[in-house]
Scaffold this active site. Structure first.
Site, mmCIF file in Angstrom:
data_model
loop_
_atom_site.group_PDB
_atom_site.id
_atom_site.type_symbol
_atom_site.label_atom_id
_atom_site.label_comp_id
_atom_site.label_asym_id
_atom_site.label_seq_id
_atom_site.Cartn_x
_atom_site.Cartn_y
_atom_site.Cartn_z
ATOM 1 N N GLY A 126 12.365 55.913 67.226
ATOM 2 C CA GLY A 126 11.158 56.440 67.877
ATOM 3 C C GLY A 126 10.861 55.494 69.059
ATOM 4 N NE ARG B 32 0.465 55.281 69.421
ATOM 5 C CZ ARG B 32 0.140 55.296 68.170
ATOM 6 N NH1 ARG B 32 -1.182 55.149 67.908
ATOM 7 N NH2 ARG B 32 1.019 55.532 67.135
ATOM 8 N N GLY C 100 11.568 63.952 64.722
ATOM 9 C CA GLY C 100 10.709 63.927 63.440
ATOM 10 C C GLY C 100 11.498 62.969 62.433
ATOM 11 N NE ARG D 42 15.741 18.759 78.960
ATOM 12 C CZ ARG D 42 16.271 18.365 80.056
ATOM 13 N NH1 ARG D 42 16.180 17.035 80.496
ATOM 14 N NH2 ARG D 42 17.343 18.988 80.535
ATOM 15 C CE LYS E 190 20.672 16.088 79.383
ATOM 16 N NZ LYS E 190 21.497 16.317 80.873
ATOM 17 C CD GLU F 142 2.224 63.349 58.471
ATOM 18 O OE1 GLU F 142 2.053 62.230 59.379
ATOM 19 O OE2 GLU F 142 2.548 62.980 57.326
ATOM 20 N N GLY G 184 -0.924 60.082 56.797
ATOM 21 C CA GLY G 184 -0.614 61.236 56.072
ATOM 22 C C GLY G 184 -1.605 61.111 54.729
ATOM 23 C CG LEU H 297 13.366 56.892 59.102
ATOM 24 C CD1 LEU H 297 12.463 58.104 59.326
ATOM 25 C CD2 LEU H 297 14.893 57.032 59.271
ATOM 26 C CE LYS I 295 6.807 51.160 66.592
ATOM 27 N NZ LYS I 295 5.403 52.193 66.416
HETATM 28 C C1 UD1 Z 1 4.358 58.374 59.266
HETATM 29 C C2 UD1 Z 1 4.212 59.524 58.188
HETATM 30 C C3 UD1 Z 1 2.830 59.504 57.798
HETATM 31 C C4 UD1 Z 1 2.666 58.092 57.209
HETATM 32 C C5 UD1 Z 1 2.604 56.930 58.363
HETATM 33 C C6 UD1 Z 1 2.607 55.727 57.796
HETATM 34 C C7 UD1 Z 1 5.636 61.272 58.681
HETATM 35 C C8 UD1 Z 1 5.908 62.635 59.305
HETATM 36 N N1 UD1 Z 1 4.503 60.948 58.483
HETATM 37 O O1 UD1 Z 1 3.788 59.090 60.441
HETATM 38 O O2 UD1 Z 1 2.630 60.396 56.674
HETATM 39 O O3 UD1 Z 1 1.131 58.017 56.616
HETATM 40 O O4 UD1 Z 1 3.956 57.258 58.871
HETATM 41 O O5 UD1 Z 1 2.691 54.783 58.949
HETATM 42 O O6 UD1 Z 1 6.764 60.860 58.409
HETATM 43 N N2 UD1 Z 1 11.012 57.730 63.775
HETATM 44 C C9 UD1 Z 1 12.475 58.210 63.956
HETATM 45 N N3 UD1 Z 1 12.854 59.319 64.473
HETATM 46 C C10 UD1 Z 1 11.753 60.564 64.851
HETATM 47 C C11 UD1 Z 1 10.567 60.130 64.511
HETATM 48 C C12 UD1 Z 1 10.138 58.720 64.068
HETATM 49 O O7 UD1 Z 1 13.369 57.248 63.894
HETATM 50 O O8 UD1 Z 1 12.189 61.466 65.171
HETATM 51 C C13 UD1 Z 1 10.731 56.552 63.417
HETATM 52 C C14 UD1 Z 1 9.742 55.805 64.190
HETATM 53 O O9 UD1 Z 1 10.556 54.890 65.027
HETATM 54 C C15 UD1 Z 1 9.078 54.856 63.188
HETATM 55 C C16 UD1 Z 1 9.089 55.921 61.955
HETATM 56 O O10 UD1 Z 1 10.088 56.857 62.041
HETATM 57 O O11 UD1 Z 1 9.619 53.763 62.778
HETATM 58 C C17 UD1 Z 1 7.541 56.554 61.793
HETATM 59 O O12 UD1 Z 1 7.197 57.362 62.784
HETATM 60 P P1 UD1 Z 1 5.860 57.640 63.409
HETATM 61 O O13 UD1 Z 1 5.967 58.520 64.449
HETATM 62 O O14 UD1 Z 1 5.476 56.158 63.858
HETATM 63 O O15 UD1 Z 1 5.211 58.303 62.204
HETATM 64 P P2 UD1 Z 1 3.716 58.244 62.020
HETATM 65 O O16 UD1 Z 1 3.058 59.183 62.816
HETATM 66 O O17 UD1 Z 1 2.988 56.913 61.840
HETATM 67 CA CA CA Z 2 3.895 54.800 62.777
#
Ligand code: UD1
Ligand code: CA
Length: 458
Positions: free
Chosen positions: A18, A22, A84, A338, A356, A161, A146, A15, A29
């Site tokens: 996001g 931050r 999510g 170089r 170079k 969470e 979580g 995944l 990121k």
């Molecule tokens: C998540 C977990 C949490 C865990 C933590 C560990 C969930 C709901 N929670 O929280 O239990 O302890 O990671 O670091 O999963 N992403 C997507 N699409 C979205 C949302 C997120 O691709 O719609 C990706 C983000 O880019 C990231 C990853 O999923 O790489 C995790 O998302 P993030 O929002 O960082 O979750 P946490 O709040 O850290």
């Molecule tokens: Ca995270």
């Protein structure tokens, strides 16, 4: 009797959709580098070590940039709106449903999670009669994670969470790492049942509770080394991850036979190779595709980038980029190579030199204060202090210089390219060579003119 080691088709879903707000960055990121590589590369490599099918990366924010950086060996799924982690796995469904038995889900912002850990997670699920296994970790600082809820018998019940946790739940120190292995067919049904959270997201973590409600078993594999869960959300975390990764790389180099005088001040990027019995002195940076041979001494205060160094070389306080050093080359202090610099066996390059796009044949000596660019320098040539190849002409061209075997270039010679100096020729100190020099002759002056022909034994 069921096959105890069934062959499973395992697809990893990473995944990475996001925003990473931050980080306060224009760069997505997951593309921020750690030890020279975009951080998503580590997550991909680890996931691949535990999967059998090509991985799927879920992209969203900065999708095109992420795709370009990751390259064609993976599949991509687009999550247009970031609703999510559960929603993200759903967005990738076409690339695993029906084609995988197990789905391994990880997050792209956890670069320290290893392939070995993920293989353990997959093994935990392969031994599980139920539909899901997850990684957990015990840590004193649970911030942002979580919490793992367990029942009276000790089995995992659900993940809560942080934002939704009651004070008692928030006090739990067993945490959700964010890596899961699912039975693919079950996951397909479960994703459709994940409710919308109070925050307006579909949490993948809710799939765990759904399994338990259905009376199915959830397996938990506990992580040994908590450093692996270091997630990158800010640049402070980025620096922590860099440091932890650096330590890991340095330890691997030492265990493979290199001596690092001070690992704390030695910066080796992922993918660099170092031969055994090579000593790396402090404040040295080995970057990119650099390869160092055996028995070398590199540093202190040296940067080597995308350079191949042979065996038995010494490089002190120098900067090398895009170069090749064959065996037993000695360099520095304060030398610079170089792109396209190629120093053959036994070349000596002393202080304040720059090379170079040039080949220095075996045995060339270039002790002090010289610039050699766009040149071919024959074997055993001596390049006197202050020699310069004047390769750049007013028309913007780079011109070539050729120096034949055994020539002796006197101190402070200017070689105005294009020009060649024949084998065995000598240029006098301070000469400005504007015309080709015949082999076995001596030239002097400004511009250099013939002084005499050399007789053998001169
Ligand atoms: C998540 C977990 C949490 C865990 C933590 C560990 C969930 C709901 N929670 O929280 O239990 O302890 O990671 O670091 O999963 N992403 C997507 N699409 C979205 C949302 C997120 O691709 O719609 C990706 C983000 O880019 C990231 C990853 O999923 O790489 C995790 O998302 P993030 O929002 O960082 O979750 P946490 O709040 O850290
Ligand atoms: Ca995270």
């Amino acid at each position: 009797m069921p096959n105890p080691t069934p062959h499973h088709r395992i697809t990893a879903v990473i995944l990475a959709a996001g925003q990473g707000t931050r980080m306060r960055s224009r760069l997505p990121k997951v593309l921020h580098p750690i030890c020279g590589r975009p951080m998503i590369r580590y997550a991909l490599e680890a996931a691949q070590a535990a999967a059998s099918e090509p991985p799927v990366v879920v992209v969203g924010i900065g999708a095109e940039e992420v795709k370009a950086a990751v390259g064609p060996e993976v599949r991509f799924a687009l999550q247009e709106q970031q609703l999510g982690t559960g929603h993200a796995v759903l967005a990738a469904q076409d690339s695993w449903a029906g084609s995988a038995d197990l789905v391994l889900v990880t997050y792209a912002d956890m670069p320290l999670l290893t392939g070995e850990t993920l293989r353990r997670l997959v093994a935990a699920q392969q031994a599980n009669p139920g539909p899901v296994s997850l990684l957990t970790v015990r840590m004193e600082d649970p911030h942002g994670f979580g919490r793992i809820l367990r029942g009276p018998e000790g089995g995992v019940l659900s993940i809560v969470e942080e934002a939704q946790a009651t004070p008692e739940q928030a006090a739990i120190r067993e945490l959700n790492v964010g890596a899961y292995c699912f039975d693919a067919r079950w996951l397909q049904g479960a994703l459709a049942r994940i409710p919308l959270s109070p925050k307006g997201e579909y949490y993948l973590t809710d799939a765990v509770g759904i399994a338990v409600v259905d009376g199915l078993r959830v397996n938990a594999a506990e992580l040994g080394d908590p450093i692996e869960v270091l997630g990158v959300n800010t640049r402070v975390h980025l620096a922590e991850a860099e440091k932890a990764m650096r330590r890991r790389i340095n330890e691997a180099c030492m265990l493979a036979g290199a001596t690092l005088i001070d690992p704390e001040s030695t910066y080796i990027e992922a993918g660099v190779q170092i031969g055994s019995d090579t000593v790396i002195w402090p404040n040295t940076y080995l970057r990119g595709s650099t390869q160092i041979g055996e028995g070398c001494a590199i540093g202190p205060n040296t940067m080597v980038q995308d350079t191949r160094v042979g065996n038995g070389c010494t490089v002190v306080a120098s900067v090398l980029e895009g170069a090749v050093l064959e065996d037993r080359v000695t360099m520095g202090p304060f030398a610079r190579l170089r792109k396209g610099a190629h120093l053959a066996e036994g070349v000596h390059m002393g202080n304040f030199g720059e090379v170079k796009n040039s080949y220095l044949a075996p045995g060339v000596k270039m002790g002090h204060f010289s610039y050699i660019g766009d040149a071919d320098v024959g074997p055993d040539v001596n390049i006197g202090a202050g020699t310069i190849t004047c390769n750049f002409s007013p028309d913007g061209k780079k011109n070539h210089t050729e120096i034949g075997e055994g020539a002796f270039i006197g101190s402070d010679t200017l070689l105005v390219a294009p020009v060649s100096v024949g084998a065995g020729a000598i240029t006098g100190s301070g000469s400005v060579v504007t015309h080709d020099v015949e082999p076995e002759t001596v030239v002097v002056g400004v511009p250099a003119r013939l002084l005499k022909k050399l007789e053998r034994g001169d």
